[in-house]
Design a protein around this motif. Structure first.
Motif, PDB file in Angstrom:
ATOM      1  N   UNK A 209       6.107 131.453  21.016  1.00  0.00           N
ATOM      2  CA  UNK A 209       6.396 130.387  22.029  1.00  0.00           C
ATOM      3  C   UNK A 209       7.282 129.242  21.137  1.00  0.00           C
ATOM      4  N   UNK A 210       7.247 129.261  19.786  1.00  0.00           N
ATOM      5  CA  UNK A 210       7.951 128.021  19.151  1.00  0.00           C
ATOM      6  C   UNK A 210       8.870 128.484  18.412  1.00  0.00           C
ATOM      7  N   UNK A 211       9.470 129.903  18.564  1.00  0.00           N
ATOM      8  CA  UNK A 211      10.590 130.421  17.951  1.00  0.00           C
ATOM      9  C   UNK A 211      12.078 129.885  18.418  1.00  0.00           C
ATOM     10  N   UNK A 212      12.973 129.357  17.435  1.00  0.00           N
ATOM     11  CA  UNK A 212      14.102 128.881  17.957  1.00  0.00           C
ATOM     12  C   UNK A 212      14.847 130.048  18.378  1.00  0.00           C
ATOM     13  N   UNK A 213      14.679 131.237  17.945  1.00  0.00           N
ATOM     14  CA  UNK A 213      15.577 132.287  18.304  1.00  0.00           C
ATOM     15  C   UNK A 213      17.019 132.683  17.500  1.00  0.00           C
ATOM     16  N   UNK A 214      17.989 133.100  18.129  1.00  0.00           N
ATOM     17  CA  UNK A 214      19.245 133.346  17.349  1.00  0.00           C
ATOM     18  C   UNK A 214      19.872 132.195  16.962  1.00  0.00           C
ATOM     19  N   UNK A 215      20.404 131.812  15.684  1.00  0.00           N
ATOM     20  CA  UNK A 215      21.111 130.708  15.563  1.00  0.00           C
ATOM     21  C   UNK A 215      22.503 131.042  14.787  1.00  0.00           C
TER      22      UNK A 215
END
Lengths: 397, 241
Positions: B20-26
């Motif tokens: 839920x708290x993951x930023x994901x791809x950056x």
């Protein structure tokens, strides 16, 4: 030695130890307060996250200001070739040098971590006006030292002081300007963020510096019997007329511009000064710092020594009030002023929607220490370099 | 588990929470920013409280607080047509692209962290406590360690963030320690109204930039030229009481 002089000398002798005792005591108090503050942190001051600068910074500004009188009187007289203030040159330079030294020291108690102040030299950040100020204060102090050295040589080469004056005057202008820019370049503080701040700092510095010179000349004359010259007070008074006029004019121009153009952020802060919580200090500043000393120095009263000295003292007091107003006006009104405000910063004190600042005894104690340090250095300087060998000399010691 | 071993709270989270708290791809060079949807914000102070716990903020200080628009904390403002309205301005460091605090710091203790999304960070080691940055910040979001830092309960610190020494200035780090672990800042993660959007301001297709463009996001005190990386999304509809 006549009976009268002998009696007066005896009277003086009794005051010397008391004076040194007072000054030493004051310095001990100041040092004790500083140690206490160092141990407990700045929590022992009246400062908070909203009003994060207070008496220390006000005193710093004031001390930088009063350092103006000396070098400008000494160097200015030299540049225009006036012999009028020749008798005052040494005293003036001693006052300047001591004031700027005290100003540099007054920054230390304001620091949360004074033990790391050397980092300013190890890793200076050149865009910070604080770094510019460190440099110009060092230069200014060095110039005061050089001036004093030249002035105390037995056979000094004529014109040498004049050469130094070509550096000393621009340095004096810069030391006040840069101190002003510490405040004036901040976009967050509309009341400070005006191009007039540097000129205002110069004019206020001239007024307070001259005031200090007048008062000190009088005190030294009274205590030691040193004779600065018959027309000195009249001449200094004349100078004071111009300085106060310039200072008052700039202040008026600044306030008129803000008041007439009514930029909301700026006006909000100005209203605190003119009509709000700071109004008593502001109107006192105008009355005792501008109107009264100007009236004295511009009228026939200038020819009476006592009146000129009173005007000098009042002008100095007025400029101190002005320093308080400059710092507090911007601190009282944060730009984002919505409830509940900025957290005070101490456990259990909550937020400060309508902050006030009252200096604590620790802050006042440190100021007493600074003032005593200043007084002691000036006394020693005067005794060594202004009135050596006079009858009163041994007495002061 | 031995008592003195600290487990990162992020590691300790259940898988679902971490997701839920993951930023994901950056991208390689993100420019971290945030949008706060004041239409969604209910002024509950959850983000302010979790911020205190996440960063072990001493008593009497807040890095993040919720301001109420209008005259007072509990006073609604009178909107158009005589309706009462209430809305909030959650306020923390704006992580300006042109930060006035950084410019005036005499020791570069405050700096723009180019390695971490151009956030404005403070290295307390270098701070001499002159508080020039506090005078220079137009938002009043910096707090100072006036005394020895005090905590509500001894030993209850999360220990994710280094304690700050007495006499130094501190402020919101945008939860740099979480970003490094690929998690969004605590205030974003914890907002019950999901009013905060975190992301890369240089990613034109990201949720953050799209929201700012669609909603016409504004910056606080934009006229001061500080170029904040925090945007506010104004309410689209009136919230009458």
């Amino acid at each position: 030695m006549s009976v009268v002089t002998a009696a007066r000398t005896a009277e003086r002798r009794s005051w010397g130890p008391t004076w040194y005792g007072l000054l030493t005591g004051g310095m001990v108090v100041g040092l004790a307060c500083f140690i206490y503050q160092f141990a407990h942190g700045l929590a022992v001051t009246g400062l908070s996250n909203t009003i994060s600068w207070g008496m220390y910074i006000i005193t710093f500004m004031f001390l930088v200001g009063i350092s103006a009188g000396g070098l400008i009187v000494a160097a200015g007289a030299e540049l225009v070739g006036s012999e009028r203030f020749a008798s005052l040159q040494r005293l003036a330079v001693i006052l300047s040098g001591t004031a700027i030294l005290a100003a540099a020291i007054s920054i230390l108690p304001d620091l949360g971590r004074p033990q790391f102040v050397w980092r300013m030299i190890r890793q200076p950040h050149w865009t910070s006006p604080l770094i510019w100020d460190v440099i110009i204060i060092t230069v200014y102090l060095a110039i005061a030292g050089i001036d004093l050295y030249i002035l105390t040589r037995p056979n000094r080469r004529p014109g040498l002081l004049r050469k130094v004056a070509f550096v000393a005057l621009p340095a004096a202008v810069l030391v006040h300007s840069i101190t002003a820019w510490i405040f004036g370049l901040l976009v967050a503080r509309p009341f400070w963020n005006t191009a007039l701040l540097a000129p205002l700092f110069i004019s206020s510095a001239l007024v307070s510096g001259l005031g200090l010179l007048i008062v000190t000349t009088f005190v030294v004359q009274r205590v030691t019997g040193w004779e600065p010259g018959r027309t000195v007070y009249d001449d200094l008074g004349k100078l004071m007329v111009w300085f106060i006029a310039a200072d008052g004019f700039l202040l008026f121009a600044e306030i008129l511009t803000t008041y007439a153009s009514r930029v909301p952020d700026h006006l909000k802060q100005l209203n605190v000064l003119l009509f709000g919580r700071l109004a008593p200090v502001f109107w006192a500043e105008v009355a005792i710092g501008v109107v009264v000393p100007f009236a004295i120095c511009a009228s026939g009263l200038r020819r009476r020594r006592g009146w000129v000295v009173a005007a000098g003292a009042l002008a100095m007091l007025g400029v101190f009030a002005k320093r308080i107003n400059i710092v507090m006006t911007s601190m009282f009104v944060p730009l984002v002023g919505l409830a509940p405000g900025i957290p005070n910063g101490r456990p259990g004190q909550g937020f400060a929607p309508d902050p006030i600042y009252i200096p604590t005894w620790v802050e006042l104690g440190i100021l007493v220490g600074l003032a005593s340090f200043f007084g002691l250095l000036v006394t020693l300087g005067v005794r060594q370099l202004v009135v050596p060998g006079q009858a009163g000399d041994a007495a002061v010691a | 588990m031995p008592e003195d071993t600290k487990v990162s709270p992020i590691e300790a989270l259940p898988e679902a929470s971490r997701e839920y708290g993951a930023i994901g791809e950056v991208s390689d060079e993100p420019r971290w920013g945030m949008a706060i949807d004041t239409e969604r914000c209910i002024g509950c102070w959850s983000c302010a409280v979790i911020c205190k716990s996440e960063n072990d903020i001493p008593l009497g200080m807040w890095w993040n607080r919720i301001l109420t628009k209008g005259d007072d904390l509990d006073t609604p403002t009178v909107g158009e047509f005589g309706g009462l309205e209430m809305s909030w301005v959650p306020l923390a460091c704006q992580h300006c692209d042109d930060p006035p605090c950084m410019k005036v710091c005499p020791t570069s203790a405050t700096f723009v962290d180019v390695e971490h999304g151009r956030l404005v960070e403070v290295n307390q080691e270098d701070c001499i406590g002159c508080r020039y940055c506090m005078a220079a910040c137009p938002y009043g979001v910096r707090v100072f360690n006036w005394g020895e830092p005090e905590y509500p309960v001894e030993g209850f610190d999360l220990g994710m963030v280094e304690p700050r020494p007495i006499g130094s200035v501190e402020k919101c780090t945008m939860c740099l320690h979480r970003l490094i672990e690929g998690q969004v800042p605590s205030c974003v993660w914890s907002c019950p109204a999901q009013a905060r959007i975190f992301g890369d301001l240089d990613d034109p297709d990201g949720e953050l930039v799209r929201a700012i463009e669609e909603r016409g996001g504004t910056q606080l005190l934009e006229e001061k030229g500080t170029k904040p990386k925090v945007y506010y999304l104004e309410p689209r509809r009136r919230r009458s009481l």
